[in-house]
Design a protein around this motif. Structure first.
Motif, PDB file in Angstrom:
ATOM      1  N   SER A  45      87.546 -55.623  48.665  1.00 42.56           N
ATOM      2  CA  SER A  45      87.906 -55.712  47.248  1.00 42.56           C
ATOM      3  C   SER A  45      88.820 -56.902  47.003  1.00 42.56           C
ATOM      4  N   ALA A  46      89.832 -57.068  47.847  1.00 44.06           N
ATOM      5  CA  ALA A  46      90.774 -58.168  47.666  1.00 44.06           C
ATOM      6  C   ALA A  46      90.102 -59.524  47.840  1.00 44.06           C
ATOM      7  N   LEU A  47      89.271 -59.656  48.870  1.00 42.63           N
ATOM      8  CA  LEU A  47      88.614 -60.941  49.111  1.00 42.63           C
ATOM      9  C   LEU A  47      87.653 -61.287  47.976  1.00 42.63           C
ATOM     10  N   MET A  48      86.997 -60.281  47.419  1.00 45.26           N
ATOM     11  CA  MET A  48      86.051 -60.539  46.340  1.00 45.26           C
ATOM     12  C   MET A  48      86.763 -60.878  45.033  1.00 45.26           C
ATOM     13  N   MET A  49      87.882 -60.246  44.784  1.00 46.24           N
ATOM     14  CA  MET A  49      88.589 -60.515  43.530  1.00 46.24           C
ATOM     15  C   MET A  49      89.408 -61.801  43.589  1.00 46.24           C
ATOM     16  N   LEU A  50      90.053 -62.054  44.730  1.00 52.49           N
ATOM     17  CA  LEU A  50      90.896 -63.241  44.853  1.00 52.49           C
ATOM     18  C   LEU A  50      90.100 -64.482  45.255  1.00 52.49           C
ATOM     19  N   GLY A  51      88.964 -64.290  45.882  1.00 54.90           N
ATOM     20  CA  GLY A  51      88.158 -65.432  46.308  1.00 54.90           C
ATOM     21  C   GLY A  51      88.817 -66.253  47.397  1.00 54.90           C
ATOM     22  N   ASP A  52      89.577 -65.601  48.275  1.00 56.41           N
ATOM     23  CA  ASP A  52      90.263 -66.320  49.351  1.00 56.41           C
ATOM     24  C   ASP A  52      89.271 -66.912  50.351  1.00 56.41           C
TER      25      ASP A  52
ATOM     26  N   ALA B 163      84.279 -73.191  60.733  1.00 55.78           N
ATOM     27  CA  ALA B 163      83.570 -72.582  59.601  1.00 55.78           C
ATOM     28  C   ALA B 163      84.502 -71.681  58.802  1.00 55.78           C
ATOM     29  N   SER B 164      84.050 -71.314  57.613  1.00 52.01           N
ATOM     30  CA  SER B 164      84.821 -70.388  56.780  1.00 52.01           C
ATOM     31  C   SER B 164      83.887 -69.634  55.853  1.00 52.01           C
ATOM     32  N   PHE B 165      84.406 -68.543  55.298  1.00 53.20           N
ATOM     33  CA  PHE B 165      83.645 -67.669  54.408  1.00 53.20           C
ATOM     34  C   PHE B 165      84.433 -67.504  53.107  1.00 53.20           C
ATOM     35  N   ILE B 166      83.737 -67.593  51.985  1.00 53.85           N
ATOM     36  CA  ILE B 166      84.399 -67.466  50.686  1.00 53.85           C
ATOM     37  C   ILE B 166      83.531 -66.623  49.747  1.00 53.85           C
ATOM     38  N   GLN B 167      84.096 -65.545  49.239  1.00 51.36           N
ATOM     39  CA  GLN B 167      83.454 -64.788  48.164  1.00 51.36           C
ATOM     40  C   GLN B 167      83.822 -65.486  46.856  1.00 51.36           C
TER      41      GLN B 167
ATOM     42  N   PHE C  34      82.494 -65.914  43.945  1.00 53.88           N
ATOM     43  CA  PHE C  34      81.949 -65.507  42.648  1.00 53.88           C
ATOM     44  C   PHE C  34      83.011 -65.386  41.559  1.00 53.88           C
ATOM     45  N   SER C  35      84.163 -64.796  41.890  1.00 52.91           N
ATOM     46  CA  SER C  35      85.188 -64.569  40.866  1.00 52.91           C
ATOM     47  C   SER C  35      85.730 -65.870  40.295  1.00 52.91           C
ATOM     48  N   LYS C  36      85.579 -66.947  41.036  1.00 54.98           N
ATOM     49  CA  LYS C  36      86.080 -68.248  40.573  1.00 54.98           C
ATOM     50  C   LYS C  36      85.327 -68.750  39.346  1.00 54.98           C
ATOM     51  N   ILE C  37      84.089 -68.240  39.171  1.00 53.71           N
ATOM     52  CA  ILE C  37      83.290 -68.699  38.029  1.00 53.71           C
ATOM     53  C   ILE C  37      82.879 -67.538  37.126  1.00 53.71           C
ATOM     54  N   GLY C  38      83.549 -66.402  37.276  1.00 55.52           N
ATOM     55  CA  GLY C  38      83.297 -65.289  36.369  1.00 55.52           C
ATOM     56  C   GLY C  38      82.083 -64.451  36.679  1.00 55.52           C
TER      57      GLY C  38
END
Length: 259
Positions: A158-165, A127-131, A133-137
């Motif tokens: 903050s980093a995970l939400m902005m970078l969308g890793d 499994a994996s987790f991805i924030q 949202f930033s990928k689509i603005g």
């Protein structure tokens, strides 16, 4: 009941499955409202003592179905947030039953943050987790900006939400984002066993524990200590407490009823 949500009551555990596998269990309005109804059922039915949430197919939940979000005849984004996701998160946190989020595959966007709102969060190793949202603005919703910084710290969140890793299950565990990683081949069996274990515990005390944890996000220490005093008194007046002490003294396994 929507076909997009499957549920089954088994040994006092309400098993809920997101069921749009061809769409990676992405939410549409019908699915969101059906999930809310199941969470209400879990809160209100005394025969339900724990809740288990997972996804059918390869994904846990890919978040919002974007086709619905951009459909001119569909709900506006503000309604999707205020009527779908905000109530889901509040119902998860206010439910007096322990909720196990069993992340069987990718959990992205709102799907990730719904998972992280659970009381016990486990994930399959694949499994994996991805924030996402930033990928689509967009900004993270479904309580993500509240929950994730408290789980892993401000900087990482903050980093995970902005970078969308993409965060693997093992990385999520190492960060403190989730409770445990389970090997894929035993994931369903072992995650269901966790929910079953919780259902046999003193669920009155678990509900009070959940209430204390919810309040800890806003209380200062003195207020929280007073709350612990109040809730401990309630726990001490429960039948489960009487049974737990009696079983301990009699050197036997307790039989809790959640009362």
């Amino acid at each position: 009941m929507s076909d997009f949500i499957q549920s089954e009551l088994q040994n006092q555990v309400l098993n809920i499955y997101f069921n749009r596998p061809d769409k990676y269990n992405a939410f549409v309005r019908e699915m969101a409202l059906a999930f809310q109804a199941e969470l209400d059922r879990a809160s209100e039915d005394d025969n339900i003592r724990a809740v288990y949430v997972s996804g059918r197919g390869r994904a846990f939940c890919a978040g919002q179905d974007l086709a619905e979000a951009v459909d001119p005849n569909g709900p506006e984004l503000s309604r999707i947030v205020s009527e779908h996701y905000n109530p889901i998160i509040l119902k998860i946190r206010r439910c007096p039953k322990p909720i196990v989020m069993a992340v069987n595959g990718v959990a992205a966007g709102a799907g990730a943050n719904i998972a992280l709102a659970g009381d016990v969060v486990v994930a399959a190793r694949s499994a994996s987790f991805i924030q996402a949202f930033s990928k689509i603005g967009l900004i993270p919703d479904s309580g993500g900006t509240y929950t994730l910084p408290r789980l892993i710290g401000f900087g990482k969140a903050s980093a995970l939400m902005m970078l969308g890793d993409r965060v693997s299950a093992d990385e999520a565990s190492a960060l403190g984002m989730i409770y445990k990683v389970l090997d894929d081949e035993v994931f369903e069996k072992e995650s269901l066993a966790i929910a079953q274990t919780l259902s046999q515990m003193p669920t009155k005390a678990l509900a009070l524990t959940k209430k204390a944890l919810n309040k800890s996000f806003s209380n200062d220490l003195v207020t929280q200590l007073h709350l612990e005093d109040e809730l401990q008194t309630q726990a001490g007046n429960s039948l489960d407490y009487q049974e737990g002490v009696k079983a301990f003294l009699e050197k036997r396994k307790p039989e809790f009823t959640g009362k």
